[in-house]
Design a protein around this motif. Sequence first.
Motif, PDB file in Angstrom:
ATOM      1  N   PRO A  10     -13.986  -9.621 -11.923  1.00  0.00           N
ATOM      2  CA  PRO A  10     -14.200 -11.048 -11.658  1.00  0.00           C
ATOM      3  C   PRO A  10     -15.199 -11.281 -10.534  1.00  0.00           C
ATOM      4  O   PRO A  10     -15.128 -10.651  -9.480  1.00  0.00           O
ATOM      5  N   GLY A  11     -16.149 -12.165 -10.795  1.00  0.00           N
ATOM      6  CA  GLY A  11     -17.154 -12.498  -9.796  1.00  0.00           C
ATOM      7  C   GLY A  11     -18.399 -11.642  -9.868  1.00  0.00           C
ATOM      8  O   GLY A  11     -19.368 -11.892  -9.138  1.00  0.00           O
ATOM      9  N   ILE A  12     -18.416 -10.638 -10.748  1.00  0.00           N
ATOM     10  CA  ILE A  12     -19.561  -9.744 -10.884  1.00  0.00           C
ATOM     11  C   ILE A  12     -20.243 -10.009 -12.221  1.00  0.00           C
ATOM     12  O   ILE A  12     -19.581 -10.246 -13.235  1.00  0.00           O
ATOM     13  N   ALA A  25     -11.255  -4.132  -9.128  1.00  0.00           N
ATOM     14  CA  ALA A  25     -10.554  -4.862 -10.186  1.00  0.00           C
ATOM     15  C   ALA A  25      -9.062  -4.993  -9.883  1.00  0.00           C
ATOM     16  O   ALA A  25      -8.452  -6.037 -10.170  1.00  0.00           O
ATOM     17  N   MET A  26      -8.462  -3.958  -9.306  1.00  0.00           N
ATOM     18  CA  MET A  26      -7.036  -4.027  -8.966  1.00  0.00           C
ATOM     19  C   MET A  26      -6.772  -5.105  -7.922  1.00  0.00           C
ATOM     20  O   MET A  26      -5.809  -5.872  -8.034  1.00  0.00           O
ATOM     21  N   LEU A  27      -7.617  -5.158  -6.894  1.00  0.00           N
ATOM     22  CA  LEU A  27      -7.453  -6.184  -5.870  1.00  0.00           C
ATOM     23  C   LEU A  27      -7.576  -7.581  -6.468  1.00  0.00           C
ATOM     24  O   LEU A  27      -6.778  -8.483  -6.168  1.00  0.00           O
ATOM     25  N   LYS A  28      -8.577  -7.746  -7.332  1.00  0.00           N
ATOM     26  CA  LYS A  28      -8.805  -9.055  -7.935  1.00  0.00           C
ATOM     27  C   LYS A  28      -7.645  -9.463  -8.842  1.00  0.00           C
ATOM     28  O   LYS A  28      -7.206 -10.622  -8.847  1.00  0.00           O
ATOM     29  N   ALA A  29      -7.147  -8.507  -9.624  1.00  0.00           N
ATOM     30  CA  ALA A  29      -6.039  -8.820 -10.524  1.00  0.00           C
ATOM     31  C   ALA A  29      -4.794  -9.220  -9.740  1.00  0.00           C
ATOM     32  O   ALA A  29      -4.099 -10.192 -10.096  1.00  0.00           O
ATOM     33  N   ALA A  30      -4.511  -8.485  -8.674  1.00  0.00           N
ATOM     34  CA  ALA A  30      -3.343  -8.807  -7.853  1.00  0.00           C
ATOM     35  C   ALA A  30      -3.504 -10.169  -7.184  1.00  0.00           C
ATOM     36  O   ALA A  30      -2.557 -10.959  -7.105  1.00  0.00           O
ATOM     37  N   ALA A  31      -4.716 -10.453  -6.699  1.00  0.00           N
ATOM     38  CA  ALA A  31      -4.957 -11.738  -6.041  1.00  0.00           C
ATOM     39  C   ALA A  31      -4.836 -12.888  -7.030  1.00  0.00           C
ATOM     40  O   ALA A  31      -4.268 -13.941  -6.715  1.00  0.00           O
ATOM     41  N   GLN A  32      -5.356 -12.707  -8.245  1.00  0.00           N
ATOM     42  CA  GLN A  32      -5.291 -13.768  -9.247  1.00  0.00           C
ATOM     43  C   GLN A  32      -3.858 -14.068  -9.666  1.00  0.00           C
ATOM     44  O   GLN A  32      -3.546 -15.192 -10.077  1.00  0.00           O
ATOM     45  N   ASN A  33      -2.988 -13.066  -9.530  1.00  0.00           N
ATOM     46  CA  ASN A  33      -1.576 -13.265  -9.863  1.00  0.00           C
ATOM     47  C   ASN A  33      -0.753 -13.735  -8.661  1.00  0.00           C
ATOM     48  O   ASN A  33       0.466 -13.877  -8.765  1.00  0.00           O
ATOM     49  N   GLY A  34      -1.427 -13.935  -7.536  1.00  0.00           N
ATOM     50  CA  GLY A  34      -0.733 -14.405  -6.350  1.00  0.00           C
ATOM     51  C   GLY A  34       0.047 -13.334  -5.620  1.00  0.00           C
ATOM     52  O   GLY A  34       0.878 -13.647  -4.757  1.00  0.00           O
ATOM     53  N   TRP A  35      -0.208 -12.073  -5.928  1.00  0.00           N
ATOM     54  CA  TRP A  35       0.532 -10.975  -5.307  1.00  0.00           C
ATOM     55  C   TRP A  35      -0.104 -10.516  -3.998  1.00  0.00           C
ATOM     56  O   TRP A  35       0.533  -9.852  -3.194  1.00  0.00           O
ATOM     57  N   LEU A  36      -1.389 -10.820  -3.805  1.00  0.00           N
ATOM     58  CA  LEU A  36      -2.107 -10.471  -2.578  1.00  0.00           C
ATOM     59  C   LEU A  36      -2.931 -11.658  -2.125  1.00  0.00           C
ATOM     60  O   LEU A  36      -3.366 -12.466  -2.953  1.00  0.00           O
ATOM     61  N   ASP A  37      -3.189 -11.731  -0.832  1.00  0.00           N
ATOM     62  CA  ASP A  37      -4.174 -12.665  -0.291  1.00  0.00           C
ATOM     63  C   ASP A  37      -5.541 -12.010  -0.452  1.00  0.00           C
ATOM     64  O   ASP A  37      -5.830 -11.008   0.189  1.00  0.00           O
ATOM     65  N   ASN A  38      -6.368 -12.555  -1.336  1.00  0.00           N
ATOM     66  CA  ASN A  38      -7.650 -11.939  -1.679  1.00  0.00           C
ATOM     67  C   ASN A  38      -8.493 -11.621  -0.453  1.00  0.00           C
ATOM     68  O   ASN A  38      -8.942 -10.483  -0.269  1.00  0.00           O
TER      69      ASN A  38
END
Length: 329
Positions: free
Chosen positions: A49-51, A283-296
Amino acid sequence: MIYSRNRRLRVNASIRSLVSENTLSTNDFVMPIFVMEGQNKQEPIDSMPGIFRRSIDLTVIECKELFSLGVKAVNLYMKVSDTLKDNTGKEAWNKNGLTQNAIRAIKDAIPEMILMPDVALDPYSIYGHDGIIENGKIVNDATNDALARMSVSLAEAGADIMAPSDMMDGRVLVIREALEESGFTDVGILSYSAKYASSFYGPFRHALDSAPVDHENIPEDKKTYQMDFHNSREALNEVYKDVEEGADIIMIKPGLPYLDIVAKVREAIDLPIAVYHVSGEYAMLKAAAQNGWLDNDKAILESLTCFKRAGADMIFTYAAKEAAILLNK
């Protein structure tokens, strides 16, 4: 009675910044860029995402924005037409090829931008491998000769630093000699010295359509030339050889799962060390952030700072632009 209290140096943000051991800045970043044929074309890469893949004209605009944010170096990758792919990689040293034209366009627009084109044959190979294939095997020395031709062509176009990512034995020396003989004594080599055969490259291969193809008698993966992820001492062996052959910067790839390798190499050599925050990590960071599991934002800056703490001098990351925006706030 307790007299020694470590928490005294954590009381507030000011004191924490004063005693901070590592600082992240835009000077640390190299942004990977995907270039495609055409004009005014931009395609999102769904797995990152974003690339985007961009045509040369839009790539120049993106590089201008990166430079204005303080990101002074880009790592270039090409998505070429299947009609230009073969088993020799000859399109890689086409003087009017996509890579060469992209380098000239960026340099014309932003002369100060440091260009580090990828040096490998997989985007140009019908088999998706980093080298030439003969009798079902990736051949080392013929591939090195091709990489040397590619490097000279990229230097002629204006590239500053070659970034061979292929993991052929002895290719740093072959490239260095070719550059010297062609008069490019100031062109550097950033060698992917410890590049592991990793499962974290998937989104990147999707972006370039460069995954190894399923073909009879052709290796289905890159384990015969990329490193075994079980090993760490082997990494030092690879690094020492590349240093002896004339590498200017050493790359370790992937990044976060390999911080132990970064730290070991940092203790062993004095050359600058680069680390690659690869597509799967991003991609893992982005996926977790999009699911609300991490602060991007927090997760990105923390991840990138970990590379500095481990000993890296520069970070190749798809998050370079957004990290630069965060750091410039």
